[in-house]
Scaffold this motif. Structure first.
Motif, PDB file in Angstrom:
ATOM      1  N   GLN A   1      54.496  54.987  57.864  1.00 24.93           N
ATOM      2  CA  GLN A   1      55.445  55.312  58.994  1.00 24.93           C
ATOM      3  C   GLN A   1      56.379  56.556  58.795  1.00 24.93           C
ATOM      4  O   GLN A   1      56.939  56.644  57.545  1.00 24.93           O
ATOM      5  N   GLY A   2      57.014  56.978  59.867  1.00 23.89           N
ATOM      6  CA  GLY A   2      58.008  58.119  59.587  1.00 23.89           C
ATOM      7  C   GLY A   2      59.414  57.435  59.618  1.00 23.89           C
ATOM      8  O   GLY A   2      59.184  56.347  59.808  1.00 23.89           O
ATOM      9  N   ALA A   3      60.441  58.357  59.705  1.00 20.36           N
ATOM     10  CA  ALA A   3      61.781  57.610  59.841  1.00 20.36           C
ATOM     11  C   ALA A   3      62.072  56.856  61.235  1.00 20.36           C
ATOM     12  O   ALA A   3      62.816  56.261  61.256  1.00 20.36           O
ATOM     13  N   ASN A   4      61.297  57.391  62.195  1.00 22.13           N
ATOM     14  CA  ASN A   4      61.329  56.579  63.535  1.00 22.13           C
ATOM     15  C   ASN A   4      60.491  55.328  63.670  1.00 22.13           C
ATOM     16  O   ASN A   4      60.709  54.584  64.740  1.00 22.13           O
TER      17      ASN A   4
END
Length: 360
Positions: free
Chosen positions: A229-232
């Motif tokens: 997953q990304g930071a978002n």
């Protein structure tokens, strides 16, 4: 594998820009492979150790679905057939072999997976999709037509009698070591596959087939692999690697799939060569015009009704200029070509369905 229409369209336009030409000027013929008949008994164990597999050729290495980038890890396939089964053997290089999905007909491409797409008669309608992960969990489905035309997905359709196996060259779901990869062996019964064709094995004939590999960046949660997953908090996009490029992030454009020719000869005796038929090249050009029509209709709410406006550059195949008739009707249009190479009339309609007729 599902897709984003917006990303699909952008990818195709980027392809055209990179090539520096319009779709009508550039002929990109899909890849081809000769699958030889075998008289040897094939044990489906994921290892591909039979002599027939040893003499079978590999496909070319998979490339990025849009055709430009070389994948991080190697993927390649071999094919064989006999009177009962169509066989596939694939090797997937992967330093971290992992999978979590165990229920059949779940969405397998949420794990790293291997996918096969089969359109027996090449009309882009009534085709099959098959996916499996490193736990040997399967998803097989039947599509009445591509998603771009609102195709119905028959998710409860199964390839009855299929045999599959996975061999792990390393250890699955173990983050403490580095693996070499995984290999897949599949036997698909002809009795299930010919449902979508003309009800016979295509001996010394060809089908349209393509392969895809979905690969994800991963993260560990208490030593359990997950999609990264990304930071978002959203999953990072997957990688899509294929045998014959689609030029867009969309496996469901069957006109781009490769050609698999089923030779009646065994490999050691064969002198077979396969050349993509000239009419297939005409078909590719017709699908370029189909996409142009779709884009125009999306922007303007109407179809192009003049062949002069639709075909802005001459279409020349193997030194012959191809005359395309645009036939408008109450439901849409047909593109019609009397082939200069055969006695066939080639017809592509506004719904993407392709058919041929024999000229009298």
């Amino acid at each position: 594998m599902y897709f984003s229409f917006k990303k699909s369209l952008v990818g195709f336009l980027v392809f055209l820009l990179l090539s520096g030409v319009s779709a009508q000027q550039k002929m990109v013929v899909p890849k081809s492979y000769i699958a030889h008949k075998t008289s040897e008994s094939i044990s489906i164990d994921g290892k591909g150790e039979e002599a027939s597999w040893g003499s079978a050729k590999w496909t070319s290495d998979f490339i990025d679905i849009e055709g430009a980038k070389k994948p991080r890890y190697q993927t390649r396939v071999k094919m064989l057939w006999d009177e009962k089964y169509l066989y596939f053997y694939a090797e997937l290089e992967e330093p971290h072999v992992w999978a979590t999905l165990k229920q059949r007909d779940t969405i397998i491409f949420y794990n790293n997976d291997f996918e096969i797409f089969i359109d027996p008669d090449g009309d882009t309608y009534n085709y099959m999709e098959f996916e499996m992960n490193a736990l040997n969990t399967l998803w097989d489905l039947y599509l009445t037509k591509p998603y771009r035309e609102g195709g119905k997905v028959i998710d409860n359709w199964d390839i009855k009698g299929i045999k599959t196996a996975v061999h792990i060259n390393g250890t699955i779901n173990n983050a403490s070591d580095i693996d070499k990869g995984w290999s897949i062996e599949i036997a698909m019964p002809w009795t299930s596959l010919i449902e979508a064709g003309d009800n016979k094995i295509p001996v010394d004939n060809y089908w349209r087939i393509n392969f895809s590999r979905v690969n994800w960046d991963y993260q560990l949660n208490q030593d359990i692999y997950q999609r990264k997953q990304g930071a978002n908090g959203k999953y990072l996009p997957e990688y899509n690697w294929v045998w014959s490029p689609q030029w867009v992030v969309n496996m469901h454009e069957p006109e781009w799939w490769g050609y698999v020719y089923f030779s009646s000869e065994e490999r050691e005796n064969s002198k077979d060569e396969f050349i993509v038929p000239s009419d297939e090249k005409i078909k590719l050009e017709l699908y370029n015009l189909y996409r142009k029509q779709k884009e125009y209709q999306r922007k303007n709410g109407a179809w192009i009704e003049s062949s002069q406006k639709l075909i802005t550059n001459p279409i020349v195949i193997e030194g012959k200029e191809i005359e395309v008739m645009l036939e408008a009707h109450s439901q849409g249009w047909n593109l019609i070509v009397d082939s200069p190479f055969t006695d066939k009339q080639l017809i592509l309609s506004e719904d993407g369905a392709f058919k041929t007729k024999t000229n009298n």
